[in-house]
Design an enzyme around this catalytic site. Structure first.
Site, short mmCIF file in Angstrom:
data_model
loop_
_atom_site.label_atom_id
_atom_site.label_comp_id
_atom_site.label_asym_id
_atom_site.label_seq_id
_atom_site.Cartn_x
_atom_site.Cartn_y
_atom_site.Cartn_z
N ASP A 284 9.39 94.00 103.99
CA ASP A 284 8.36 94.95 103.60
C ASP A 284 7.31 94.16 102.81
O ASP A 284 7.50 93.00 102.48
CB ASP A 284 8.97 96.08 102.77
CG ASP A 284 8.22 97.39 102.91
OD1 ASP A 284 7.02 97.35 103.23
OD2 ASP A 284 8.81 98.45 102.68
N CYS A 285 6.20 94.78 102.50
CA CYS A 285 5.05 94.05 101.96
C CYS A 285 4.94 94.23 100.45
O CYS A 285 4.68 95.33 100.01
CB CYS A 285 3.76 94.56 102.59
SG CYS A 285 3.80 94.59 104.39
#
Length: 892
Positions: A284-285
């Protein structure tokens, strides 16, 4: 001075970090190749790409990676991968979104219902068709513009365990069987059925136990082994094994003290060795950065990059891995071969997408652009929206509304005036709000259309002609000081303005009428949207304005590219009333805002409108300002003054239907006890308004079912951060009285389920049980019933679900028509098994297995019993069922 740590000490040091937490994690993660592997599906069931095509693509990718320098390999480990011109490798953006329609640009494609709404249709084939349409539109855009084909979506497979979670609208409900069945079709729709090429690459996210959002980047979910294996892994396993998904996203959170993107068990042992995952893992970022901060699992960013790569994370959404892997190699935390293996996985997927082949060889390369928002896709969007609607209450057949016997209709409520598409939504070619759908059904067409950029008169003082294509789609790269003049707009009964924006550093749009020099009547704050690629609607209240006026936007912000601006809407999207003919009058009053306090004058206007009407359509709910990505709810009541508005208008006129235009379940105990009719219309995509009207006026018979338990309040739930499903979560373990049970939904007709037949007295490893029943429409309207098959397992030494779904079928029947529905219950159905914590494997408790068929978890029409037989690891009789999925060959 830079600290040098060799690879062995780095790994040992990482293990030491978890300390006392490690015992629970190891207990949850360890497994033997014994009877629990009876639950692992045969890899031949996986959809799409053949083994031969996969191995060929992997060999080609490995050959390309072998030509890269170390720096070039490292450069490819971020989501924005640069070109390597000397090798003919183009730049690539791995991050695109398609949660319920393309989210790659302005008016990109068709918008379908949010996943939580679509799950309410309980229709796997419809689900496949929806995502096949989305992937066709993705391919059409790719064929025209080269847009990427790798997605960080569709759904989150973190289930609806608690309605307070901000991302519930992105989930496929609370149940493992329902979610697993649907996500398999999602992946097949997205990735296609060609054995050689992927249509697009879908993503299973967020792996795993990522069910809180306020603290998602720093929280550690405490999860027991039984909860982990029996509940949280199942939908992901289905996506990988049954769907053949080619991307898995590691979550922000930790689980039992180990950040998910640094957990080798999750990303390598479980995904690849046990489940046979063949694709790449993305973070995920920027979850790789979070390994360092705020998790503090390691002491430096290059250790975080190394921990992620060693665990099996191939791609960093962000820059931590590209920026710090060189230092990690220098410190001997990772090798060049490790990095090469990750890049090979990434390029294998790009090979399978056909990027390196002649376009004429790729069958999906012939998909034409006219599929985008085609008439077929618009019809499918309407069908999906209709099937997602759930009739929650219909006392004395209050619905459907007969337009021929009423003369005055009042539509009231803050969720009526705009089309709410929800999280990760592109700006569509068309979108129908509830008020627009209702008005159109009554013959008042054309109300409330949003204003597109092609209605602008001037941009920075330069006159625009409508035929100029750039202005028909978007005002792009609008900078500080720029202004737009629009033709005259009607401000009567308008209380706010919403503007669609994306793609820049943000700023403020001031809204002026008559001349640009007049004081602003609204100021719309637009946040920093760089890198999101997502269009969002931002709103502001309007100061008192009536009549028609030219309108001006002026942009204020930093120098440079600020934002892209699309359409805007003045809300409510219809005036106070419309004369349809001499005998029918239509009135709209907002009543209150979604989250704001009571305003006496608005309440009075709404109550007066209700009092004068023959029937009241009240439209209330929750919008993304209440919950969404990054913020959870604290309760499940309707926010603001909505409950008070409903009661005030009901007192004025009890002939009221409540339409819940919402992104999640809500607690409406008083409304359920008092109102004659309630309709749940969770965000239904671009056709939501039309679908709502079709149900209200009887053009469509609702057949949706709840895909999660609706609770009376959060007081019926354990603490939000408690991940123990067995503590009263979901219909599996909830022992209280719900507001609406799992699987519940009414119809305008009546169905009768009868004639149970079970073809065997026992269920064993060598013989599944076939269970059938007859369902008949004994009413006067055509409709759909969802026949649901549950089991209760034999008494066990551990706590087991009260009942558990093991199959379902949606059946469409005409009046008087009947059909026999058959379910097959195999021995390896996971609902039969439980995880034995000390033996660290799945086991089965023999005894009397109760079979139940009904039309909800709380309405069981038929029951039966079979003997569930025991087996040993050596006496299953089906050796192949014991095998783990074949481990893919790794090519560095």
């Amino acid at each position: 001075m830079k600290s040098r740590i060799n690879r062995r000490n780095f790994i040992l040091g990482s293990l030491a970090v978890v300390g006392a937490n490690s015992a629970a994690s190891i207990a949850a993660h360890s497994h033997k190749k014994t009877s629990q592997d009876v639950l692992t599906a045969d890899i031949e069931k996986a959809a799409g790409i053949s083994d031969g095509a996969y191995m060929k693509a992997r060999a080609r990718a490995a050959a390309l990676v072998a030509k890269m320098t170390l720096a070039e390999k490292i450069s490819q480990t971020g989501n924005t991968a640069p070109a390597i011109k000397r090798l003919g490798l183009s730049s690539y953006q791995y991050w695109s979104e398609a949660l319920h329609g393309l989210c790659i640009g302005y008016r990109a494609g068709t918008s379908f219902p949010q996943p939580l709404a679509l799950a309410g249709a309980w229709n796997p084939e419809l689900t496949r068709l929806v995502y096949a349409a989305i992937s066709s539109e993705a391919r059409a855009w790719h064929n025209r513009t080269g847009n990427p084909l790798t997605f960080y979506s569709p759904q989150t497979l973190n289930l609806h365990r608690d309605p307070r979670w901000g991302r519930c609208e992105e989930a496929l409900g609370e149940d493992c069987c329902l979610a697993s069945t649907l996500v398999t079709q999602v992946v097949k729709g997205m990735q296609g059925d060609n054995p050689t090429y992927l249509k697009t690459a879908a993503c299973a996210k967020h792996f795993i136990c990522n069910n809180t959002d306020d603290d998602r980047m720093r929280v550690s979910a405490s999860v027991s082994p039984r909860n982990f294996w029996e509940y949280y892994t199942r939908s992901f396993r289905a996506a990988v094994i049954d769907g053949g998904v080619f991307t898995v996203m590691g979550a922000y959170n930790s689980i039992n003290g180990i950040p998910c993107c640094a957990d080798q068990f999750l990303l390598t042992d479980l995904l690849r060795h046990r489940w046979g995952f063949r694709g790449y893992v993305t973070s995920d970022c920027d979850a790789v950065y979070n390994i360092y901060n705020p998790h503090h699992y390691v002491q430096t960013l290059h250790q975080a990059a190394a921990a992620a790569l060693q665990a099996g994370c191939d791609l960093n959404c962000g820059t931590t891995m590209p920026d710090h892997l060189m230092t990690a190699v220098s410190d001997e935390l990772v090798s060049e071969a490790d990095i090469g293996c990750a890049v090979t996985r990434l390029l294998t997927v790009r090979m399978l997408l056909g990027e390196f082949d002649p376009p004429e060889n790729v069958p999906y390369g012939r998909i034409p652009f006219d599929v985008v928002n085609s008439s077929e896709h618009r019809a499918l969007a309407l069908q999906a929206a209709q099937q997602s609607i759930i009739l929650l209450k219909n006392q004395s057949n209050f619905l459907p509304i007969n337009k021929n016997v009423i003369s005055k209709i009042a539509v009231i409520g803050p969720m009526a005036g705009a089309s709410h598409l929800g999280q990760y939504s592109g700006v569509t070619y068309e979108s129908v709000s509830p008020i627009q759908g209702i008005a159109a059904a009554l013959g008042l067409a054309g109300v409330g259309a949003p204003v597109w950029p092609d209605r602008a008169l001037k941009f920075n003082g330069v006159s625009l002609r409508q035929e100029l294509a750039p202005w028909r789609k978007i005002f792009s790269r609008v900078t500080d000081g720029a202004w737009v003049e629009y033709e005259a707009q009607n401000f009567d009964e308008k209380t706010s303005i919403a503007i669609d924006c994306t793609g820049g550093r943000g700023g403020v749009i001031t809204v002026h009428v008559d001349t640009l020099e007049n004081p602003a009547v609204a100021s719309v704050l637009v946040p920093n949207l760089i890198g999101t690629g997502v269009w969002k609607s931002f709103s502001s209240p309007l100061r008192a304005v009536i009549g028609k006026h030219k309108m001006f936007f002026k942009i204020h912000g930093d120098s440079g590219s600020l934002m892209d601006i699309g359409s805007f809407s003045l809300l409510p999207l219809v005036g106070s009333s419309g004369e349809l003919n001499d005998s029918l009058r239509f009135t709209y009053k907002q009543g209150c805002s979604v989250r704001g306090r009571k305003v006496a004058s608005m309440f009075a206007d709404a109550a007066a409108a209700a009092r004068q009407a023959d029937i009241v359509i009240m439209v209330c709910g929750v919008d993304s300002g209440v919950d969404g990505e990054g913020h959870d709810r604290h309760d499940t009541y309707l926010p603001g003054a909505q409950h008070e508005l409903i009661k005030a208008c009901y007192q004025a006129n009890p002939k009221m239907v409540l339409v819940l235009n919402t992104n999640n379940t809500v607690a409406i105990k008083w409304e359920q006890e008092n109102l004659p009719a309630i309709v749940a219309a969770l965000y239904g995509g671009q056709a939501q308004g039309t679908a709502i009207a079709d149900v209200l006026f009887g053009n469509y018979n609702p057949g949706g079912k709840t895909c999660c338990t609706w609770y009376k309040s959060v007081d019926q739930l354990p603490p939000f951060h408690n991940y123990d499903i067995m503590k009263g979560r979901t219909y599996l373990y909830f022992e209280g009285e719900p507001l609406y049970p799992f699987g519940y939904g009414l119809s305008y007709t009546t169905f009768h389920i009868s004639d149970l037949h079970v073809d065997s007295k026992e269920l064993s490893a060598t013989k599944p049980v076939n269970v059938s029943c007859r369902v008949k429409n004994i009413g006067t309207r055509a409709g759909a019933e969802v026949v649901q098959f549950y089991i209760t397992v034999p008494k066990s030494p551990v706590k087991r679900p009260l009942k558990e779904l093991v199959g379902f079928q949606r059946v469409e029947l005409k009046p008087g028509e009947s059909r026999r529905v058959t379910f097959t219950l195999p021995y390896n159905a996971q609902a039969l098994w439980y995880w034995h914590e000390s033996q660290r494997k799945f086991i089965l408790q023999p005894g009397a297995l109760k079979l139940m068929i009904g039309n909800s978890s709380a309405d069981i029409a038929l029951t039966g019993v079979v003997a569930l037989k025991s087996c040993t690891d050596d006496a299953l009789g089906v050796p192949k069922m014991l095998e783990t999925v074949a481990v893919p060959v790794e090519v560095a």
